[in-house]
Enzyme design. Structure first.
Site, PDB file in Angstrom:
ATOM      1  N   CYS A 198      45.696  89.188  29.576  1.00  0.00           N
ATOM      2  CA  CYS A 198      44.494  89.663  28.924  1.00  0.00           C
ATOM      3  C   CYS A 198      43.645  90.463  29.892  1.00  0.00           C
ATOM      4  O   CYS A 198      44.017  90.702  31.036  1.00  0.00           O
ATOM      5  CB  CYS A 198      43.683  88.463  28.416  1.00  0.00           C
ATOM      6  SG  CYS A 198      44.639  87.328  27.367  1.00  0.00           S
ATOM      7  N   LEU A 258      45.726  89.613  24.814  1.00  0.00           N
ATOM      8  CA  LEU A 258      47.108  89.901  24.480  1.00  0.00           C
ATOM      9  C   LEU A 258      47.743  88.555  24.179  1.00  0.00           C
ATOM     10  O   LEU A 258      47.948  87.733  25.081  1.00  0.00           O
ATOM     11  CB  LEU A 258      47.827  90.590  25.638  1.00  0.00           C
ATOM     12  CG  LEU A 258      49.324  90.851  25.449  1.00  0.00           C
ATOM     13  CD1 LEU A 258      49.573  91.801  24.283  1.00  0.00           C
ATOM     14  CD2 LEU A 258      49.942  91.411  26.727  1.00  0.00           C
ATOM     15  N   ASP A 265      47.935  77.632  27.114  1.00  0.00           N
ATOM     16  CA  ASP A 265      47.744  77.239  28.515  1.00  0.00           C
ATOM     17  C   ASP A 265      46.283  77.384  28.922  1.00  0.00           C
ATOM     18  O   ASP A 265      45.820  76.698  29.842  1.00  0.00           O
ATOM     19  CB  ASP A 265      48.658  78.050  29.440  1.00  0.00           C
ATOM     20  CG  ASP A 265      48.445  79.557  29.342  1.00  0.00           C
ATOM     21  OD1 ASP A 265      48.052  80.029  28.265  1.00  0.00           O
ATOM     22  OD2 ASP A 265      48.703  80.248  30.341  1.00  0.00           O
ATOM     23  N   VAL A 299      64.501 102.865  33.336  1.00  0.00           N
ATOM     24  CA  VAL A 299      63.993 104.234  33.300  1.00  0.00           C
ATOM     25  C   VAL A 299      65.005 105.158  33.977  1.00  0.00           C
ATOM     26  O   VAL A 299      65.659 104.776  34.955  1.00  0.00           O
ATOM     27  CB  VAL A 299      62.617 104.341  33.989  1.00  0.00           C
ATOM     28  CG1 VAL A 299      62.712 104.108  35.488  1.00  0.00           C
ATOM     29  CG2 VAL A 299      61.962 105.690  33.696  1.00  0.00           C
TER      30      VAL A 299
END
Length: 608
Positions: free
Chosen positions: A2, A51, A98, A288
């Protein structure tokens, strides 16, 4: 994962500053796209952008219990064990998150609760009973946390932009800020902005009416290594398996980042094995690459081989659900992507390596919310070239700087600066002072001499300085798209154990990262076992360099470009005229000038 921010002030009523607090929270929107929240009282404002990863429905924040509130970012991987212990002590839980476990751990054990946490985290606890704010950062500094004291109060945030959005401080950069920016030493606790600090890894900052007090709760320690080689390899494997298994816990889609190197391949192989055993595989993997990179690859001073073939070897060997994210020069030069990397950084980006990482994470986020990465294995196990070059090892400076100077004939940031600024900053002296400070922090083992003593120094420098550069880059680029990246090699138990293994063990097979190769051999194809270390890829497409030259010519025509408060126009002009494939430093120099100019403009930086 977050974004957090907040403000404590004992001299004003913060309930009248709700709009300012909301502006601070808004800067964290990319870090937490799922929800937002504010805890607002006269003395304190805590902000949060979420998030959702664990307990998607129940883990909303800021979270409070009576007069104690928390805004929390990160993951504590042993939260289930802690919750069971706390329940045995009479605590009741409303959620499966958590965050609530960490909050109750503070209520049970007070400030010593940090000793019980295993994970990556940066959070704030407000105890209204005592008017005390605690800022806490994980042991290795995986998650960022910044703060700035102001008269009567303190501001904090996951990123500098949250603090700057308060309007209480300005984006001012003085000589020391420029030295830190251009010196590439990453002094713990410092930032580029005057007055702003970064909470050091393994530290707690306590702030109350009497001011602030900084406490260190964890550091690397030196002790004799009791295990023989076989036991050491087995212990490394056990720690890795436990760490990867813990970090696979998620209530949202999860994947691994795969480069075809030893580090990411071991993590991917162990993750695949764990998920398959649990009946939830295969693991998704992402890599990538650049258009034409494999077909047209040219070995250089840093990279002997392209990643592509090795990525596919591991994906096929492990049986992953694999995706290549292939980028072109137009992707790397896309203004939106470059601006996103700039905004995420709060600093000049690292050229195509930041833009490509941002674009990789953006593609990953379309299918997964959590990713496991091989970051920091080189620092833990001794993987970089500078660990294995006797001349560099013997050089009395930061080894990564000695490597850069070796490759460029000492060309670097100083070569770009105006003569007056170069004299004022005296980067060589600044680096020498920071190096002396770093050496003074290193724990010593009685009787340790020669190569073992020096390699303990080299490892400690990387684990406390260099790794911070990479972890910050990883955090900023991933959180810019709301992707949580976990780094199993930063588990503090593994780091502490390997730090004290003899250098002879770390190179027992005559190569780099011997312990890791032996510990993960059974999940790797032979091609990965045999491959030599290769850093994060950078495009070799000459059209990218040509695009940088064109952008620089435009910048040189702008009489008001702020970059030329720092950089010498004549030097930049010369670099802009060097064609692709010419002088090695030319492309890097152009990226530095262009990105610094963009940073100065975006943040309205005032040089003081």
């Amino acid at each position: 994962m977050c974004g957090i921010t907040g403000w404590v002030d004992h001299g004003r009523d913060l309930t009248r500053c709700a709009d300012t607090v909301q502006a601070m929270v808004a800067t964290m929107a990319c870090r937490g796209p799922d929800a937002a929240g504010v805890y607002l009282k006269p003395q304190v404002a805590l902000g949060h952008r979420r998030l959702a990863v664990i307990d998607v429905e129940g883990g909303r924040q800021p979270m409070s219990h009576g007069d104690v509130a928390m805004t929390y970012s990160g993951e504590v991987y042993n939260f289930r064990e802690l919750r069971a212990e706390l329940r045995g002590r009479g605590h009741e839980f409303r959620t499966e998150s958590d965050t609530e476990v960490v909050l109750h751990a503070y209520l049970e054990w007070g400030e010593s609760f940090v000793d019980r946490l295993n994970g990556m985290y940066a959070f704030a606890v407000w105890d209204g009973r005592t008017g005390t704010l605690l800022l806490v950062r994980d042991r290795m500094g995986i998650k960022p946390l910044y703060y700035q004291e102001i008269p009567g109060g303190i501001l904090f945030g996951s990123e500098p932009k949250a603090i700057l959005a308060s309007g209480e401080v300005e984006a001012a950069v003085d000589a020391d800020g420029l030295r830190e920016l251009l010196g590439f030493v990453k002094t713990p606790g410092t930032t580029y902005f005057r007055g702003m600090r970064e909470l050091r890894p393994g530290h707690v900052l306590r702030f109350d009416r009497n001011g602030s007090h900084l406490t260190r709760y964890w550091r690397l320690e030196a002790y004799p290594h009791p295990d023989d080689l076989d036991t050491t390899v087995d212990t490394v494997r056990d720690l890795l398996q436990d760490t990867v298994t813990r970090q696979l816990v998620s209530d949202v889609p999860l994947c691994t980042l795969l480069s075809g190197g030893l580090d990411s391949s071991v993590i991917t192989g162990l993750a695949q094995r764990s998920l398959t055993a649990a009946g939830t595989g295969p693991v998704r993997s992402f890599a990538v690459d650049f258009v034409g990179q494999t077909e047209n690859f040219r070995p250089d001073a840093m990279r002997d081989t392209p990643d592509g073939p090795y990525v596919h070897d591991l994906a096929e060997h492990a049986g992953t659900d694999h995706t290549d994210v292939v980028l072109s020069t137009s992707d790397l030069m896309d203004p939106a992507a470059r601006n996103a990397a700039l905004v995420a950084r709060d600093a000049p980006p690292f050229g195509d390596m930041d833009t490509s990482l941002y674009l990789l994470f953006k593609a990953v986020r379309a299918r997964s919310t959590v990713a496991l990465s091989g970051e920091s294995a080189d620092e833990v196990f001794g993987g970089y070239k500078q660990f294995h070059d006797p001349e560099i090892v013997a050089t009395p400076t930061f080894p990564w700087l000695a490597l850069r100077r070796q490759g460029r004939g000492r060309a670097g940031a100083s070569a770009l600066l105006t003569p007056d600024l170069a004299r004022t900053l005296d980067l060589d002296a600044y680096v020498a002072d920071r190096y002396a400070e770093a050496l003074a922090e290193i724990p010593r083992l009685d009787g340790e001499e020669g190569l073992e003593r020096r390699m303990r120094e080299v490892c400690h420098l990387h684990l406390t300085r260099f790794v911070q550069i990479l972890l910050d880059r990883k955090d900023r680029m991933s959180m810019a798209v709301g992707l949580e990246v976990r780094v199993p090699f930063c588990d503090h138990r593994l780091v502490q154990y390997v730090f004290n293994t003899p250098w002879a063990f770390k190179t027992f097979d005559g190569r780099e990262k011997s312990l890791l190769r032996a510990a993960g051999r059974d999940v790797l194809p032979q091609s990965i076992i045999d491959r030599v270390k290769s850093p994060y890829p950078s495009t070799q497409d000459p059209t990218y360099h040509e695009a940088l030259r064109e952008e620089t010519e435009k910048l040189l025509a702008d009489d008001g470009a702020p970059a030329f408060q720092l950089f010498d126009r004549g030097v930049v002009t010369r670099l802009a005229r060097i064609p692709a494939g010419g002088e090695q430093f030319a492309r890097l120099g152009l990226e530095m000038v262009l990105n610094t100019n963009a940073w100065l403009l975006h943040h309205h930086v005032r040089l003081v």
